[in-house]
Design a protein around this motif. Structure first.
Motif, PDB file in Angstrom:
ATOM      1  N   GLY A   1      -6.431  68.094   2.689  1.00 59.55           N
ATOM      2  CA  GLY A   1      -5.536  68.081   1.533  1.00 59.55           C
ATOM      3  C   GLY A   1      -5.395  69.460   0.916  1.00 59.55           C
ATOM      4  O   GLY A   1      -4.290  69.892   0.553  1.00 59.55           O
ATOM      5  N   ILE A   2      -6.512  70.166   0.791  1.00 61.44           N
ATOM      6  CA  ILE A   2      -6.494  71.513   0.212  1.00 61.44           C
ATOM      7  C   ILE A   2      -5.685  72.470   1.082  1.00 61.44           C
ATOM      8  O   ILE A   2      -4.815  73.203   0.593  1.00 61.44           O
ATOM      9  CB  ILE A   2      -7.936  72.041   0.031  1.00 61.44           C
ATOM     10  CG1 ILE A   2      -8.645  71.250  -1.071  1.00 61.44           C
ATOM     11  CG2 ILE A   2      -7.927  73.535  -0.307  1.00 61.44           C
ATOM     12  CD1 ILE A   2     -10.123  71.572  -1.202  1.00 61.44           C
ATOM     13  N   ILE A   3      -5.972  72.462   2.383  1.00 62.01           N
ATOM     14  CA  ILE A   3      -5.283  73.388   3.302  1.00 62.01           C
ATOM     15  C   ILE A   3      -3.792  73.063   3.388  1.00 62.01           C
ATOM     16  O   ILE A   3      -2.940  73.953   3.285  1.00 62.01           O
ATOM     17  CB  ILE A   3      -5.926  73.331   4.701  1.00 62.01           C
ATOM     18  CG1 ILE A   3      -7.360  73.847   4.643  1.00 62.01           C
ATOM     19  CG2 ILE A   3      -5.107  74.162   5.699  1.00 62.01           C
ATOM     20  CD1 ILE A   3      -8.143  73.631   5.921  1.00 62.01           C
ATOM     21  N   GLY A   4      -3.481  71.783   3.580  1.00 61.05           N
ATOM     22  CA  GLY A   4      -2.078  71.393   3.706  1.00 61.05           C
ATOM     23  C   GLY A   4      -1.295  71.589   2.421  1.00 61.05           C
ATOM     24  O   GLY A   4      -0.174  72.093   2.435  1.00 61.05           O
ATOM     25  N   GLY A   5      -1.893  71.207   1.280  1.00 59.35           N
ATOM     26  CA  GLY A   5      -1.202  71.301  -0.005  1.00 59.35           C
ATOM     27  C   GLY A   5      -1.012  72.720  -0.491  1.00 59.35           C
ATOM     28  O   GLY A   5       0.110  73.163  -0.770  1.00 59.35           O
ATOM     29  N   ILE A   6      -2.118  73.459  -0.578  1.00 58.43           N
ATOM     30  CA  ILE A   6      -2.040  74.841  -1.072  1.00 58.43           C
ATOM     31  C   ILE A   6      -1.333  75.736  -0.059  1.00 58.43           C
ATOM     32  O   ILE A   6      -0.546  76.614  -0.426  1.00 58.43           O
ATOM     33  CB  ILE A   6      -3.445  75.379  -1.393  1.00 58.43           C
ATOM     34  CG1 ILE A   6      -4.053  74.573  -2.547  1.00 58.43           C
ATOM     35  CG2 ILE A   6      -3.390  76.869  -1.750  1.00 58.43           C
ATOM     36  CD1 ILE A   6      -5.436  75.007  -2.945  1.00 58.43           C
ATOM     37  N   GLY A   7      -1.598  75.497   1.234  1.00 63.22           N
ATOM     38  CA  GLY A   7      -0.933  76.293   2.266  1.00 63.22           C
ATOM     39  C   GLY A   7       0.573  76.123   2.220  1.00 63.22           C
ATOM     40  O   GLY A   7       1.331  77.098   2.254  1.00 63.22           O
ATOM     41  N   GLY A   8       1.020  74.873   2.121  1.00 64.58           N
ATOM     42  CA  GLY A   8       2.457  74.606   2.032  1.00 64.58           C
ATOM     43  C   GLY A   8       3.074  75.178   0.768  1.00 64.58           C
ATOM     44  O   GLY A   8       4.191  75.708   0.796  1.00 64.58           O
TER      45      GLY A   8
ATOM     46  N   GLY B   1      -2.098  68.067   6.483  1.00 64.83           N
ATOM     47  CA  GLY B   1      -2.502  67.439   5.228  1.00 64.83           C
ATOM     48  C   GLY B   1      -2.511  65.928   5.230  1.00 64.83           C
ATOM     49  O   GLY B   1      -3.151  65.320   4.368  1.00 64.83           O
ATOM     50  N   VAL B   2      -1.819  65.279   6.189  1.00 60.49           N
ATOM     51  CA  VAL B   2      -1.712  63.814   6.159  1.00 60.49           C
ATOM     52  C   VAL B   2      -2.143  63.185   7.486  1.00 60.49           C
ATOM     53  O   VAL B   2      -3.034  62.336   7.515  1.00 60.49           O
ATOM     54  CB  VAL B   2      -0.265  63.378   5.821  1.00 60.49           C
ATOM     55  CG1 VAL B   2      -0.186  61.862   5.705  1.00 60.49           C
ATOM     56  CG2 VAL B   2       0.200  64.016   4.522  1.00 60.49           C
ATOM     57  N   THR B   3      -1.498  63.594   8.584  1.00 61.51           N
ATOM     58  CA  THR B   3      -1.779  62.967   9.876  1.00 61.51           C
ATOM     59  C   THR B   3      -3.213  63.204  10.336  1.00 61.51           C
ATOM     60  O   THR B   3      -3.900  62.271  10.774  1.00 61.51           O
ATOM     61  CB  THR B   3      -0.814  63.492  10.958  1.00 61.51           C
ATOM     62  OG1 THR B   3       0.523  63.400  10.477  1.00 61.51           O
ATOM     63  CG2 THR B   3      -0.955  62.688  12.232  1.00 61.51           C
ATOM     64  N   LEU B   4      -3.682  64.441  10.259  1.00 62.12           N
ATOM     65  CA  LEU B   4      -5.016  64.791  10.745  1.00 62.12           C
ATOM     66  C   LEU B   4      -6.125  64.049  10.001  1.00 62.12           C
ATOM     67  O   LEU B   4      -6.998  63.449  10.647  1.00 62.12           O
ATOM     68  CB  LEU B   4      -5.221  66.307  10.668  1.00 62.12           C
ATOM     69  CG  LEU B   4      -6.541  66.835  11.240  1.00 62.12           C
ATOM     70  CD1 LEU B   4      -6.665  66.453  12.710  1.00 62.12           C
ATOM     71  CD2 LEU B   4      -6.627  68.360  11.084  1.00 62.12           C
TER      72      LEU B   4
END
Length: 229
Positions: free
Chosen positions: A168-175, A217-220
């Motif tokens: 969540g952190i990587i996908g959210g902040i990265g995006g 952030g979601v599938t993985l």
């Protein structure tokens, strides 16, 4: 007598602890499946949008993302139709309310950003200064990335899943930073792509990044939760 009371209290506490852990695992598996389905749906819509927009040249196909909630709910219910319903629990209610809150925020924010951007575009045209529009317009996707990452990470903390928290952190902040700092546009500018292919890349790149960050952030995390059970 006192010793028997202590044993009874300890046994009761043990039963309660077992029930809580059983409930957590049940919710964990259910959430994992829902996240996995959601991620696959987002990735699918991203690629469908790319194909339709390239074949027709109509950018209105990006509105397909609005249908995502209905698609996800429909597929999720279909996949789980023969599975036993997850018993109501405090953990399950917290997870459900987290996603409900996320959905409400995203919907209201997206709806408010449309008239704001239209107003900014109109004012920029009147002033003959489109730079003002590009500097001040709202890019809903960056905030949606951030809120999605927060929702996934909050669920990860509720369910005690480090995978969910970090994804969540990587996908959210990265995006969020990718969109906020216009990384896609910068890379396109550096690549010196011929003008004939510029519109094609502009169509593919944002949707491709949506698919990538949705996967992270979601599938993985959904796949990892499914794998654990």
């Amino acid at each position: 007598m006192e010793e028997n009371s202590n044993l009874t209290a300890e046994r009761s506490l043990g039963i309660i602890t077992e029930q809580i852990e059983r409930s957590r695992k049940s919710v964990l598996e259910d959430v994992g499946m829902s996240l996995f389905i959601s991620g696959i749906c987002i990735i699918g819509v991203a690629f469908i949008t790319i194909i339709c927009a390239l074949l027709t040249g109509n950018m209105a196909f990006h509105l397909l993302y609005i249908l995502l909630p209905l698609v996800i709910i429909g597929i999720d219910r279909y996949v789980k139709r023969n599975k036993p319903k997850v018993p109501a629990s405090f953990i399950g209610k917290m997870v459900d309310k987290t996603w409900l809150t996320f959905g409400i925020f995203v919907l209201i924010f997206a709806l408010l950003s449309i008239p704001f951007n239209n107003l900014m575009f109109h004012d920029a045209q009147v002033a003959d200064n489109m730079q003002v529009y590009f500097q001040n317009r709202i890019k809903p996707i960056s905030i949606i990335y951030l809120m999605m990452g927060m929702a996934v990470s909050v669920n990860g903390n509720i369910l005690k899943s480090k995978w969910m928290v970090w994804c969540g952190i990587i996908g959210g902040i990265g995006g969020f930073f990718w969109e906020s700092f216009h990384v896609t546009e910068t890379l396109i500018g550096w690549s010196r792509i011929p003008l004939d292919y510029f519109s094609t890349v502009q169509t593919i790149a944002p949707n491709l990044m949506m698919a990538i960050f949705a996967f992270i952030g979601v599938t993985l995390p959904g796949w990892m939760l499914k794998k654990q059970h």
